[in-house]
Design an enzyme around this catalytic site. Sequence first.
Site, short mmCIF file in Angstrom:
data_model
loop_
_atom_site.label_atom_id
_atom_site.label_comp_id
_atom_site.label_asym_id
_atom_site.label_seq_id
_atom_site.Cartn_x
_atom_site.Cartn_y
_atom_site.Cartn_z
N ASP A 387 0.86 -1.18 0.00
CA ASP A 387 0.00 0.00 0.00
C ASP A 387 0.91 1.24 0.00
O ASP A 387 2.08 1.16 0.35
CB ASP A 387 -0.89 -0.03 1.25
CG ASP A 387 -1.68 1.24 1.42
OD1 ASP A 387 -2.35 1.65 0.45
OD2 ASP A 387 -1.61 1.85 2.50
N THR A 389 -0.10 4.94 1.11
CA THR A 389 -0.23 5.88 2.22
C THR A 389 -0.04 5.18 3.56
O THR A 389 -0.74 4.22 3.88
CB THR A 389 -1.62 6.55 2.19
OG1 THR A 389 -1.79 7.19 0.93
CG2 THR A 389 -1.74 7.57 3.30
#
Length: 685
Positions: A387, A389
């Site tokens: 991922d 963020t």
Amino acid sequence: MEAPRMYVYHLEGMDCADCARKVEDALKRLPGVARAEVSFQTGKLYLYLEAPEAELEARRRVETMGYRLRSSLPKRLPGPWAWAMASGGLLLLAFLFGRLWPFLSPHAYSLAALVGVLPLLARAFRQFHQNPFGIQTLVSLATLGALAIGAWAEAAVVVFLFLVGEGLEALSVAKARQALLGLGGLMPKRAYRLGPAGVEEVALEVLGPGDLVRVPPGERVPADGVVLEGEAWVEEAAFTGEPLPRAKAPGERVYGGSLVVEGSLLVRVERLPKESFLWEMERLAEEALLGKTRMERLVDAFSRRYTPAVLLFAAFWALIPSLLRGDFSGHLYQALALLLIACPCALVISVPAAMAAGVARGARLGVLFRTAAALERLARVRCLALDKTGTLTLGRPRLLRVEALVGTEEEALALAKAVAEASAHPLARAVRAASGGLPGVRAQDHRAEPGFGAFAKVEGKEIGLVRPERVPLPPSLQARVRALEEEGLSLSLLVREKEVVALLAFQDEPRPEVREVLGQVRALGIRPVLLTGDREAAALALGQALGFSPAEVWGGLSPLDKLKRVEALTEEGGVAMVGDGVNDAPALARATVGLALLEGTEAALRASDVGLFSLSALPKAFWLSRRTLAVVRQNIALALGLKGVFLLTTLVGLTGLWPAVLSDTGATVLVTLNALRLLWEQGRP
């Protein structure tokens, strides 16, 4: 009906993983026992009782099997050393008698053998119902059989070597358990609490949340907390595996058990010492070892068939060849040696010993395996989904600019702050943290749509902070959005009643260690891919800056899209997923192995199989899982190889009884020591 209450005991006398299974099976059949779990690696019994009176019956059952339940282990040398010394002393006297008075030699050797076999016979008798083919039974039969055919000296040597082997095995197992459960030992015994009369020295148990403690140089932090005053270099090797200290300043978090190398800190306690992150690491490590791995189940299934097969072969070898060729005593002697080779202890312990050492080493490298099976699966993964963020970036985006399309920037920011009040999304936090905006704007009826945005009503009108791709935009605004995304910025649109009133641009800095981590992951032969909800242009800009190829970057993904990508990668051969947010939880749960940063959300941590203290721990997790599986394979080969060699040499007459003892007790010590290498090996990705 009340939920079963859990009791935790140390199980004294358990020296084999097969013993743990037998105790577990026996306790599960008792009335009032809802569940029983025995961990050989930690030496603990987890007993779930529906009725308190069932505890007494559980104690009786365990004691009839030759074990004891204790709240804490006694501080004495583990293993049957007293019996070993008695047997060894008599064996030495028998040898001297054989030199001085040969006619006393058979009696002296027989006495040494009988003294040594006495505790084995007692334990074999207690365990016979649950474990008729236990090692104590087999050694007792081999010893008594050797005495019956006149092999007095060998009978005494066999039982002495077995007792010494059991003692060495107990010491090595105790060492492994100490390493696994020794994290709590890093906590100090005292703390320097700041009170009305100044600094006072208090016991750790009296500290509570809100207390202020002074940590001078050379002392360990007594509890998890936040630095209020002072600057210091703090060593966190117990959490990260990195020996170099880190600088700590006011506002930063420190963990109980970390060492202040230089400087002094004033810390506000946030958690009780017994609830510290260090104790949590130890608890998670213990829980990880309760379940069995796939390889452990295969070895258990093999061992259940191995012992009866060798025993049948021993009976065949004692009877059939002697009927055909004679020499009954010679074939019986070889059959007695086969009894010793038949015990599967070394094989059964080969997998859990390595897994325990791997989980313990992981805790010291900042990698918390929630199950040993996750450690096993991670070793086979060749693709890594990340991922963006909060994983590759710091997860603390800043609002760089507000471009108002209707009204002023101050009005737009005030509306955005009102909508962001009830959202936990990182961009919403950045909006709330931004300075400016008109006062007095209030919102109600907050709601969130995953993958779309956050909404609320202000003065009866619906206001939303939404993703740009979810709203039809005129060509001029599309061009502006594309230009900002190519700069690597994350964007959100402020929409009022389907009218775009402002464009908000955010920037989230990549973690400083990302490039090094990705390089180490690639060096291990693992292909990283980036999965993000950011639009394609912004995702590619960040990906290229971090060294991803365009084919390794997938942007504009909703939580469902991420889940589908992970499912596809899983079917292609397995994937590890690293995330930290609520929207990552479905993909983490679906991946072959889900990994979450410990600073992430509770939802991500619950859905994951592995917790990472920092992103730097990621390549260590891969390296450790592969190294652990390599040690497991070595242990299995060592246990089976030694038994195979001694089986053949026994049948051809090259070895006898006492070398056969080494095929099990010696192999057990060797596989345990080989597993312990994981605790101090200096190898690193």
